[in-house]
Design a protein around this motif. Structure first.
Motif, PDB file in Angstrom:
ATOM      1  N   VAL A 160       0.853  -1.189   0.000  1.00 19.56           N
ATOM      2  CA  VAL A 160       0.000   0.000   0.000  1.00 19.56           C
ATOM      3  C   VAL A 160       0.888   1.237   0.000  1.00 19.56           C
ATOM      4  CG1 VAL A 160      -0.190   0.017   2.521  1.00 19.56           C
ATOM      5  CG2 VAL A 160      -1.924   1.175   1.141  1.00 19.56           C
ATOM      6  N   ASN A 161       0.496   2.230  -0.770  1.00 26.13           N
ATOM      7  CA  ASN A 161       1.217   3.505  -0.778  1.00 26.13           C
ATOM      8  C   ASN A 161       0.543   4.494   0.169  1.00 26.13           C
ATOM      9  OD1 ASN A 161       3.120   2.682  -2.719  1.00 26.13           O
ATOM     10  ND2 ASN A 161       1.714   3.193  -4.390  1.00 26.13           N
ATOM     11  N   GLU A 162       1.348   5.224   0.905  1.00 24.13           N
ATOM     12  CA  GLU A 162       0.878   6.277   1.811  1.00 24.13           C
ATOM     13  C   GLU A 162      -0.206   5.792   2.780  1.00 24.13           C
ATOM     14  OE1 GLU A 162       0.929  10.393  -0.137  1.00 24.13           O
ATOM     15  OE2 GLU A 162       0.259   9.084  -1.780  1.00 24.13           O
ATOM     16  N   PRO A 163       0.060   4.740   3.544  1.00 25.22           N
ATOM     17  CA  PRO A 163      -0.975   4.210   4.435  1.00 25.22           C
ATOM     18  C   PRO A 163      -1.374   5.158   5.553  1.00 25.22           C
ATOM     19  CG  PRO A 163       1.143   3.158   4.868  1.00 25.22           C
ATOM     20  CD  PRO A 163       1.314   3.960   3.614  1.00 25.22           C
ATOM     21  N   VAL A 164      -0.472   6.027   6.007  1.00 23.34           N
ATOM     22  CA  VAL A 164      -0.823   6.959   7.080  1.00 23.34           C
ATOM     23  C   VAL A 164      -1.763   8.031   6.548  1.00 23.34           C
ATOM     24  CG1 VAL A 164       0.069   8.660   8.716  1.00 23.34           C
ATOM     25  CG2 VAL A 164       1.300   6.499   8.353  1.00 23.34           C
ATOM     26  N   ARG A 165      -1.416   8.620   5.410  1.00 21.60           N
ATOM     27  CA  ARG A 165      -2.258   9.683   4.851  1.00 21.60           C
ATOM     28  C   ARG A 165      -3.616   9.144   4.410  1.00 21.60           C
ATOM     29  NH1 ARG A 165      -3.940  11.611   0.083  1.00 21.60           N
ATOM     30  NH2 ARG A 165      -2.753  10.069  -1.134  1.00 21.60           N
ATOM     31  N   ARG A 166      -3.642   7.964   3.817  1.00 18.57           N
ATOM     32  CA  ARG A 166      -4.884   7.453   3.236  1.00 18.57           C
ATOM     33  C   ARG A 166      -5.774   6.756   4.268  1.00 18.57           C
ATOM     34  NH1 ARG A 166      -2.865   4.059  -1.696  1.00 18.57           N
ATOM     35  NH2 ARG A 166      -5.081   4.039  -2.294  1.00 18.57           N
ATOM     36  N   GLY A 167      -5.188   6.366   5.385  1.00 16.42           N
ATOM     37  CA  GLY A 167      -5.943   5.933   6.550  1.00 16.42           C
ATOM     38  C   GLY A 167      -7.040   4.919   6.305  1.00 16.42           C
ATOM     39  N   ARG A 168      -8.284   5.305   6.550  1.00 11.53           N
ATOM     40  CA  ARG A 168      -9.402   4.375   6.480  1.00 11.53           C
ATOM     41  C   ARG A 168      -9.634   3.850   5.066  1.00 11.53           C
ATOM     42  NH1 ARG A 168     -12.981   3.631  10.420  1.00 11.53           N
ATOM     43  NH2 ARG A 168     -14.699   3.436   8.918  1.00 11.53           N
ATOM     44  N   HIS A 169      -9.301   4.626   4.044  1.00  5.63           N
ATOM     45  CA  HIS A 169      -9.458   4.126   2.685  1.00  5.63           C
ATOM     46  C   HIS A 169      -8.708   2.807   2.511  1.00  5.63           C
ATOM     47  CE1 HIS A 169     -11.198   7.973   1.518  1.00  5.63           C
ATOM     48  NE2 HIS A 169     -11.425   7.487   0.304  1.00  5.63           N
ATOM     49  N   THR A 170      -7.499   2.759   2.999  1.00  3.41           N
ATOM     50  CA  THR A 170      -6.652   1.576   2.807  1.00  3.41           C
ATOM     51  C   THR A 170      -6.701   0.614   3.996  1.00  3.41           C
ATOM     52  OG1 THR A 170      -4.771   2.881   3.600  1.00  3.41           O
ATOM     53  CG2 THR A 170      -5.077   2.728   1.224  1.00  3.41           C
ATOM     54  N   GLY A 171      -7.592   0.879   4.946  1.00  4.15           N
ATOM     55  CA  GLY A 171      -7.736  -0.023   6.091  1.00  4.15           C
ATOM     56  C   GLY A 171      -6.570   0.017   7.045  1.00  4.15           C
ATOM     57  N   THR A 172      -5.846   1.124   7.064  1.00  2.00           N
ATOM     58  CA  THR A 172      -4.682   1.237   7.945  1.00  2.00           C
ATOM     59  C   THR A 172      -5.072   1.040   9.403  1.00  2.00           C
ATOM     60  OG1 THR A 172      -3.685   2.756   6.347  1.00  2.00           O
ATOM     61  CG2 THR A 172      -2.729   2.715   8.559  1.00  2.00           C
ATOM     62  N   ASP A 173      -6.267   1.510   9.767  1.00  2.00           N
ATOM     63  CA  ASP A 173      -6.722   1.389  11.151  1.00  2.00           C
ATOM     64  C   ASP A 173      -6.975  -0.059  11.563  1.00  2.00           C
ATOM     65  OD1 ASP A 173      -8.905   1.807   9.176  1.00  2.00           O
ATOM     66  OD2 ASP A 173     -10.166   1.289  10.886  1.00  2.00           O
ATOM     67  N   LEU A 174      -7.088  -0.969  10.587  1.00  2.00           N
ATOM     68  CA  LEU A 174      -7.318  -2.380  10.885  1.00  2.00           C
ATOM     69  C   LEU A 174      -6.018  -3.139  11.142  1.00  2.00           C
ATOM     70  CD1 LEU A 174      -9.981  -3.155   8.124  1.00  2.00           C
ATOM     71  CD2 LEU A 174     -10.382  -2.524  10.511  1.00  2.00           C
ATOM     72  N   LEU A 175      -4.903  -2.541  10.790  1.00  2.00           N
ATOM     73  CA  LEU A 175      -3.629  -3.262  10.863  1.00  2.00           C
ATOM     74  C   LEU A 175      -3.216  -3.658  12.281  1.00  2.00           C
ATOM     75  CD1 LEU A 175      -1.509  -1.432   8.122  1.00  2.00           C
ATOM     76  CD2 LEU A 175      -2.811  -3.573   7.955  1.00  2.00           C
ATOM     77  N   PRO A 176      -3.425  -2.828  13.308  1.00  2.00           N
ATOM     78  CA  PRO A 176      -3.023  -3.284  14.650  1.00  2.00           C
ATOM     79  C   PRO A 176      -3.699  -4.588  15.056  1.00  2.00           C
ATOM     80  CG  PRO A 176      -3.378  -0.924  14.672  1.00  2.00           C
ATOM     81  CD  PRO A 176      -3.854  -1.412  13.328  1.00  2.00           C
ATOM     82  N   PHE A 187       4.866  -3.067   2.258  1.00  2.00           N
ATOM     83  CA  PHE A 187       5.683  -2.545   1.171  1.00  2.00           C
ATOM     84  C   PHE A 187       4.943  -1.406   0.486  1.00  2.00           C
ATOM     85  CE2 PHE A 187       6.565  -7.118   1.537  1.00  2.00           C
ATOM     86  CZ  PHE A 187       7.935  -7.105   1.778  1.00  2.00           C
ATOM     87  N   GLY A 188       5.688  -0.386   0.053  1.00  2.00           N
ATOM     88  CA  GLY A 188       5.068   0.708  -0.682  1.00  2.00           C
ATOM     89  C   GLY A 188       5.728   2.035  -0.375  1.00  2.00           C
ATOM     90  N   MET A 189       5.210   3.075  -0.993  1.00  2.00           N
ATOM     91  CA  MET A 189       5.752   4.417  -0.809  1.00  2.00           C
ATOM     92  C   MET A 189       5.186   5.065   0.451  1.00  2.00           C
ATOM     93  SD  MET A 189       5.823   5.961  -4.694  1.00  2.00           S
ATOM     94  CE  MET A 189       4.055   5.786  -4.952  1.00  2.00           C
ATOM     95  N   ALA A 190       6.027   5.841   1.115  1.00  2.00           N
ATOM     96  CA  ALA A 190       5.643   6.612   2.309  1.00  2.00           C
ATOM     97  C   ALA A 190       5.073   5.715   3.403  1.00  2.00           C
ATOM     98  CB  ALA A 190       4.644   7.712   1.937  1.00  2.00           C
ATOM     99  N   THR A 191       5.752   4.608   3.668  1.00  2.00           N
ATOM    100  CA  THR A 191       5.342   3.713   4.750  1.00  2.00           C
ATOM    101  C   THR A 191       6.205   3.888   5.997  1.00  2.00           C
ATOM    102  OG1 THR A 191       6.785   1.958   3.913  1.00  2.00           O
ATOM    103  CG2 THR A 191       4.501   1.954   3.134  1.00  2.00           C
TER     104      THR A 191
END
Length: 321
Positions: A160-176, A187-191
């Motif tokens: 995923v690219n930019e997981p912090v900025r894209r947040g809920r779109h990319t399901g970043t909040d589900l990762l913990p 893997f990806g940009m701005a991780t």
């Protein structure tokens, strides 16, 4: 044909330029967003030719593939007044699912005559308001990286690219929560700094930005592919993972429900179900390998390069005639 397109989406373009044409890719001195030129981390054939805006003015063009709204004006200016959809055959390729007021988001192409709107998934065409535009769906194609899967590392691969900025779109909040079931390699940009942002120890969430030629080998060493994306178009990394022979654990959202058939992984809208599937693959490497082999076969059949190029060839011939 001489086909003009901007370098916008490296993975998609890598498949598209495998066709039998000459592909004109604008380049500017700063190699900015409107003039990236040839890819530096993907392998493109010699038929992809860099052209400057000055050269385009006198260059013969058979078809323009637009991908961003401002390219209508940009193309007309750089092509010496020849306007896509009026003076030159044109298609508008939409990579993304709609954003904003879904499902009432009106597509920029909806009210433009003379341009065929091409979506990369049936989900996207369904959810965009396409107005009166002529539409088509040409599903993704992938240059086959080969069956590289080993799964030797009991970890999940996430791309995923930019997981912090894209947040809920990319399901970043589900990762913990999912990292509690299986350690993650993202893997990806701005991780960079993702583990700290999520409050995870470094061993549960590692990050790296790798060139494409190294990325596939790294992904294939991980036990399974995790796709926690809530809302986006169908990620090519998911299809690449399946081509590699990786089993998939994914949210049952957008086009993933079409791309990942039964027997190739687990799809669910319940994170706890995905966590159970992750633990299953860590504990049963043989099951992971078997599901991954089926995933590869499914991806080759539906998202193979030959079908993709044939679909585009048929559409471009219709539009340019």
């Amino acid at each position: 044909m001489n086909i003009l397109l901007w370098h916008v989406h490296g993975s998609w373009t890598t498949a598209f330029v495998q066709g039998p044409h000459t592909y004109l890719v604008p380049v500017t001195p700063d190699r900015g967003p409107d003039g990236l030129g040839r890819a530096r981390t993907f392998d493109w054939p010699a038929s992809v030719r860099e052209v400057t805006p000055e050269e385009l003015r006198d260059t013969h063009v058979d078809l323009v593939v637009l991908q961003r709204p401002h390219e209508w004006e940009l193309a007309g200016r750089w092509l010496g007044g020849r306007r896509p959809g009026r003076d030159l055959p044109a298609v508008y390729l939409e990579h993304n699912a709609p954003d904003g007021d879904v499902p009432r988001t009106r597509h920029p192409c909806a009210d433009r005559p003379g341009t065929t709107l091409v979506h990369v998934t049936h989900f996207n065409r369904l959810f965009w308001d396409n107005g009166a535009a002529r539409t088509a769906v040409i599903e993704h194609g992938v240059v086959d990286p080969g069956h590289l899967y080993t799964g030797r590392l009991p970890r999940a691969a996430v791309v995923v690219n930019e997981p912090v900025r894209r947040g809920r779109h990319t399901g970043t909040d589900l990762l913990p929560g999912l990292a509690g079931a299986a350690p993650l390699d993202v893997f990806g940009m701005a991780t960079e700094g993702l583990a700290g942002h999520l409050g995870l120890p470094p061993d549960r969430c590692r990050t790296a930005d790798l060139p494409q030629r190294e990325l596939h080998a790294a992904m294939a060493e991980r036990r399974f592919y995790l796709h926690p994306v809530r809302w986006t178009s169908l990620g090519l990394s998911l299809l690449e993972a399946m081509h590699l022979g990786m089993p998939v654990v994914a949210l049952a959202t957008t086009e993933a429900v079409e791309a990942v058939p039964p027997g190739t992984g687990t799809l669910s809208t319940r994170p706890e179900v995905l966590a159970r599937a992750a633990r299953h693959y860590l504990e049963e490497p043989q099951a992971a390998a078997e599901d991954g082999a089926r995933a590869r076969q499914a991806a080759l059949e539906r998202y193979g390069l030959k079908r993709f190029l044939a679909d585009w060839e048929q559409l471009m011939t219709e539009v340019a005639s």
